[in-house]
Design an enzyme around this catalytic site. Structure first.
Site, PDB file in Angstrom:
ATOM      1  N   SER A 190      29.814  82.569  74.845  1.00  0.00           N
ATOM      2  CA  SER A 190      30.271  81.188  74.630  1.00  0.00           C
ATOM      3  C   SER A 190      30.986  81.066  73.293  1.00  0.00           C
ATOM      4  O   SER A 190      30.595  81.701  72.299  1.00  0.00           O
ATOM      5  CB  SER A 190      29.069  80.239  74.653  1.00  0.00           C
ATOM      6  OG  SER A 190      29.447  78.942  74.232  1.00  0.00           O
TER       7      SER A 190
ATOM      8  N   TYR B  55      36.375  76.577  75.012  1.00  0.00           N
ATOM      9  CA  TYR B  55      36.625  75.170  75.320  1.00  0.00           C
ATOM     10  C   TYR B  55      37.943  74.797  74.660  1.00  0.00           C
ATOM     11  O   TYR B  55      38.335  75.393  73.649  1.00  0.00           O
ATOM     12  CB  TYR B  55      35.500  74.278  74.786  1.00  0.00           C
ATOM     13  CG  TYR B  55      34.259  74.307  75.642  1.00  0.00           C
ATOM     14  CD1 TYR B  55      34.286  73.812  76.939  1.00  0.00           C
ATOM     15  CD2 TYR B  55      33.062  74.829  75.161  1.00  0.00           C
ATOM     16  CE1 TYR B  55      33.149  73.840  77.737  1.00  0.00           C
ATOM     17  CE2 TYR B  55      31.917  74.855  75.961  1.00  0.00           C
ATOM     18  CZ  TYR B  55      31.978  74.358  77.247  1.00  0.00           C
ATOM     19  OH  TYR B  55      30.866  74.382  78.035  1.00  0.00           O
TER      20      TYR B  55
ATOM     21  N   THR C  50      36.962  77.322  80.133  1.00  0.00           N
ATOM     22  CA  THR C  50      36.139  76.405  80.932  1.00  0.00           C
ATOM     23  C   THR C  50      36.919  75.120  81.149  1.00  0.00           C
ATOM     24  O   THR C  50      37.338  74.466  80.182  1.00  0.00           O
ATOM     25  CB  THR C  50      34.802  76.140  80.217  1.00  0.00           C
ATOM     26  OG1 THR C  50      34.111  77.388  80.098  1.00  0.00           O
ATOM     27  CG2 THR C  50      33.932  75.169  80.994  1.00  0.00           C
TER      28      THR C  50
ATOM     29  N   LYS D 169      37.197  78.942  84.517  1.00  0.00           N
ATOM     30  CA  LYS D 169      35.815  78.718  84.950  1.00  0.00           C
ATOM     31  C   LYS D 169      35.605  77.234  85.225  1.00  0.00           C
ATOM     32  O   LYS D 169      35.866  76.398  84.343  1.00  0.00           O
ATOM     33  CB  LYS D 169      34.843  79.171  83.855  1.00  0.00           C
ATOM     34  CG  LYS D 169      33.386  78.771  84.094  1.00  0.00           C
ATOM     35  CD  LYS D 169      32.480  79.360  83.031  1.00  0.00           C
ATOM     36  CE  LYS D 169      31.018  79.027  83.277  1.00  0.00           C
ATOM     37  NZ  LYS D 169      30.621  77.710  82.770  1.00  0.00           N
TER      38      LYS D 169
ATOM     39  N   HIS E 270      29.111  74.355  86.471  1.00  0.00           N
ATOM     40  CA  HIS E 270      28.459  74.334  85.164  1.00  0.00           C
ATOM     41  C   HIS E 270      26.936  74.215  85.333  1.00  0.00           C
ATOM     42  O   HIS E 270      26.242  73.577  84.543  1.00  0.00           O
ATOM     43  CB  HIS E 270      29.005  73.166  84.341  1.00  0.00           C
ATOM     44  CG  HIS E 270      29.136  73.430  82.870  1.00  0.00           C
ATOM     45  ND1 HIS E 270      30.355  73.569  82.249  1.00  0.00           N
ATOM     46  CD2 HIS E 270      28.213  73.556  81.875  1.00  0.00           C
ATOM     47  CE1 HIS E 270      30.167  73.748  80.941  1.00  0.00           C
ATOM     48  NE2 HIS E 270      28.872  73.753  80.700  1.00  0.00           N
TER      49      HIS E 270
HETATM   50  C1  FMN Z   1      21.811  75.949  78.109  1.00  0.00           C
HETATM   51  C2  FMN Z   1      23.161  76.143  78.744  1.00  0.00           C
HETATM   52  C3  FMN Z   1      24.284  76.235  77.946  1.00  0.00           C
HETATM   53  C4  FMN Z   1      25.552  76.403  78.528  1.00  0.00           C
HETATM   54  N1  FMN Z   1      26.621  76.563  77.711  1.00  0.00           N
HETATM   55  C5  FMN Z   1      27.833  76.793  78.267  1.00  0.00           C
HETATM   56  C6  FMN Z   1      28.959  77.070  77.431  1.00  0.00           C
HETATM   57  O1  FMN Z   1      28.856  77.113  76.211  1.00  0.00           O
HETATM   58  N2  FMN Z   1      30.143  77.280  78.055  1.00  0.00           N
HETATM   59  C7  FMN Z   1      30.293  77.247  79.418  1.00  0.00           C
HETATM   60  O2  FMN Z   1      31.400  77.439  79.925  1.00  0.00           O
HETATM   61  N3  FMN Z   1      29.236  77.034  80.229  1.00  0.00           N
HETATM   62  C8  FMN Z   1      28.014  76.825  79.683  1.00  0.00           C
HETATM   63  N4  FMN Z   1      26.939  76.649  80.504  1.00  0.00           N
HETATM   64  C9  FMN Z   1      27.094  76.763  81.983  1.00  0.00           C
HETATM   65  C10 FMN Z   1      26.893  78.214  82.443  1.00  0.00           C
HETATM   66  O3  FMN Z   1      27.941  79.047  82.030  1.00  0.00           O
HETATM   67  C11 FMN Z   1      26.820  78.340  83.972  1.00  0.00           C
HETATM   68  O4  FMN Z   1      27.947  77.713  84.552  1.00  0.00           O
HETATM   69  C12 FMN Z   1      25.542  77.773  84.609  1.00  0.00           C
HETATM   70  O5  FMN Z   1      24.447  77.844  83.725  1.00  0.00           O
HETATM   71  C13 FMN Z   1      25.244  78.552  85.886  1.00  0.00           C
HETATM   72  O6  FMN Z   1      24.181  78.010  86.562  1.00  0.00           O
HETATM   73  P1  FMN Z   1      22.656  78.583  86.503  1.00  0.00           P
HETATM   74  O7  FMN Z   1      22.127  78.212  85.160  1.00  0.00           O
HETATM   75  O8  FMN Z   1      22.001  77.840  87.620  1.00  0.00           O
HETATM   76  O9  FMN Z   1      22.696  80.072  86.733  1.00  0.00           O
HETATM   77  C14 FMN Z   1      25.678  76.475  79.930  1.00  0.00           C
HETATM   78  C15 FMN Z   1      24.532  76.389  80.738  1.00  0.00           C
HETATM   79  C16 FMN Z   1      23.290  76.231  80.154  1.00  0.00           C
HETATM   80  C17 FMN Z   1      22.081  76.173  81.053  1.00  0.00           C
HETATM   81  C1  7N5 Z   2      29.597  71.221  74.000  1.00  0.00           C
HETATM   82  C2  7N5 Z   2      29.180  72.157  75.086  1.00  0.00           C
HETATM   83  C3  7N5 Z   2      27.805  72.728  74.887  1.00  0.00           C
HETATM   84  C4  7N5 Z   2      27.497  73.915  75.748  1.00  0.00           C
HETATM   85  C5  7N5 Z   2      27.523  73.656  77.203  1.00  0.00           C
HETATM   86  O1  7N5 Z   2      28.523  73.858  77.847  1.00  0.00           O
HETATM   87  C6  7N5 Z   2      26.373  73.215  77.923  1.00  0.00           C
HETATM   88  O2  7N5 Z   2      25.365  72.860  77.305  1.00  0.00           O
HETATM   89  O3  7N5 Z   2      26.422  73.170  79.172  1.00  0.00           O
END
Ligand code: FMN
Ligand code: 7N5
Length: 411
Positions: free
Chosen positions: A139, A162, A188, A265, A289
């Site tokens: 990330s 982002y 993303t 994504k 997401h």
């Molecule tokens: C705590 C957390 C932080 C995340 N941070 C980002 C991020 O910084 N950038 C991003 O593109 N997606 C982020 N995501 C989404 C994940 O990349 C992903 O799309 C998603 O967690 C997949 O689903 P799953 O948790 O059910 O496997 C985040 C998800 C979680 C749970």
């Molecule tokens: C500002 C985005 C924070 C990370 C993220 O994508 C998430 O928590 O799902």
């Protein structure tokens, strides 16, 4: 409930919900190693502060999309073939030109130091481990530097971006990642603003001191540490620093900054997938997401076939969201995903036992996938196709004690 014995089918105690896969052994008082990914959720919940747990687990709004991602796998059944010589199953493949040990990887997630002290360094060590060697999407909000990660990684690293207002900052992180040996960029596109994550709001979620977006300078990290009851610091941060005007024409600018492959994504429709493929995008991640953005959006497994059809082989299609079992991976691959990415379960593993926990989670998924391929009579990834699947009424909820216990209870 009158029956107080252990459920003969699931092994779960129906009164306490205790789970033989994770409960402590009274003889040693040590929790046995979980037998499924869901078991790591229970361990993580015990170890994490409530606000962090809810940040990890939460989705947007009613969390209907979080649930839909899981439910979609229950609507698809497997049609195993027999007499197929499965004495050797080959899980190795390539992604964007790099060889990997199994068709899975780590989805980008912000601030892994919320889960364990080593943060993303533990994650990339786990993903690069023996028998795995799978990609990690780092990330832009990683809590360890790109250079630290590159020094420890043996699997491919991709950088997730982002669309910051500050294009100069974006340019700098892209250059740094490229210099450190990252292999792709992942933009993303489902986050022009943050989804309404009620758990973050309720807990006034903010970053604790000592954890920060280490690859970004202070000019674009405001609000992250400021607690405000009834509001998420992440949402305030995103409102200030993520540029919601991002549109198709901006992709040219990003292309000009780098020679790395560019992956989008957060695509969920044939329309957007066709447009991206037509523009020569190098890969698409079908993602909602993890249900954290538009509540009510389609489950990723359900969106996958239309995206695969629209892309028509012009670039690889990946998927994330709700992957918790090897059979989930198998179903996504059968519908045309090149590989899948795993989100929350990696954080559960990190919280449970740092690098070792993350490695166990990824290894479990890999091993379960291998079992499923053997038992489905499909020893090679090339043999996977939609004829492996049958659609029908949703199967009864499986042994829920091995599922994420928090999602089971709801927000
Ligand atoms: C705590 C957390 C932080 C995340 N941070 C980002 C991020 O910084 N950038 C991003 O593109 N997606 C982020 N995501 C989404 C994940 O990349 C992903 O799309 C998603 O967690 C997949 O689903 P799953 O948790 O059910 O496997 C985040 C998800 C979680 C749970
Ligand atoms: C500002 C985005 C924070 C990370 C993220 O994508 C998430 O928590 O799902």
């Amino acid at each position: 409930m009158t029956d107080t014995g252990t459920d003969p089918v699931t092994g779960t105690d129906p009164v306490t919900g205790t789970d033989p896969a994770t409960d402590a052994d009274p003889a040693t008082d040590a929790a046995p190693r979980p037998l499924t990914v869901g078991g790591y959720a229970a361990l993580a919940k015990d170890r994490l502060p409530a606000a962090t747990w809810h940040y990890f687990q939460g989705g947007a709004g009613t969390e209907s999309t979080v649930r839909a991602n899981r439910a979609a796998y229950r609507q698809v059944r497997l049609r195993p073939r027999v007499l197929a010589d499965v004495s050797r199953c080959d899980l190795s493949t390539t992604v964007l030109g790099d060889p990997i040990g199994a068709p899975l990887g780590v989805a980008p997630m912000a601030y892994h130091q919320l889960a364990c002290a080593d943060g993303e360094v533990a994650t990339v060590r786990a993903a690069g481990g023996s028998g795995l060697r799978v990609p990690t999407i780092v990330s832009i909000f990683a809590s360890r530097t790109f250079e630290d990660l590159a020094a420890e990684a043996t699997g491919p690293l991709w950088l997730q971006l982002y669309w910051l207002h500050r294009r100069d900052v974006l340019r700098t992180v892209v250059r740094r990642a490229e210099a450190a040996g990252f292999r792709a960029l992942v933009l993303t596109v489902d986050t022009p603003r943050l989804g309404r994550r009620l758990r973050e709001v309720r807990h006034g979620f903010h970053l604790p001191p000592g954890i920060a977006a280490r690859n970004l300078d202070g000019e674009v990290t405001g609000f992250l540490h400021d607690r405000q009851d009834g509001s998420s610091a992440l949402a305030r941060h995103a409102d200030a620093f993520i540029d919601p005007s991002l549109s198709w024409s901006d992709l040219d600018w990003l292309r000009e900054q780098t020679r790395l492959p560019l992956v989008l994504k957060g695509v969920l429709t044939a329309e957007d997938a066709a447009r991206a493929a037509g523009l020569g995008i190098d890969g698409i991640v079908v993602s909602n997401h993890g249900g954290r953005q538009l509540d009510g959006s389609v489950a990723t497994l359900d969106a996958l076939p239309e995206v695969v059809a629209a892309v028509g082989g012009r670039c690889p299609v990946f998927l994330d969201g709700g992957i918790r079992h090897g059979t989930d991976v198998l179903k996504a691959l059968a519908l045309g995903a090149r590989a899948v990415f795993v989100g929350r379960p990696v954080l559960w593993g990190l919280a449970a036992d740092g690098e070792a926990g993350a490695r166990e989670v990824l290894t479990l998924l890999r091993d379960e996938l291998e079992d499923a391929m053997a038992l489905a009579g499909r020893p090679s990834l090339a043999a996977l196709g939609p004829e492996l699947l049958a659609r029908g009424p949703a199967a009864a909820a499986p042994n829920e004690s091995y599922e994420d216990p928090d999602l089971r209870k709801g927000p």
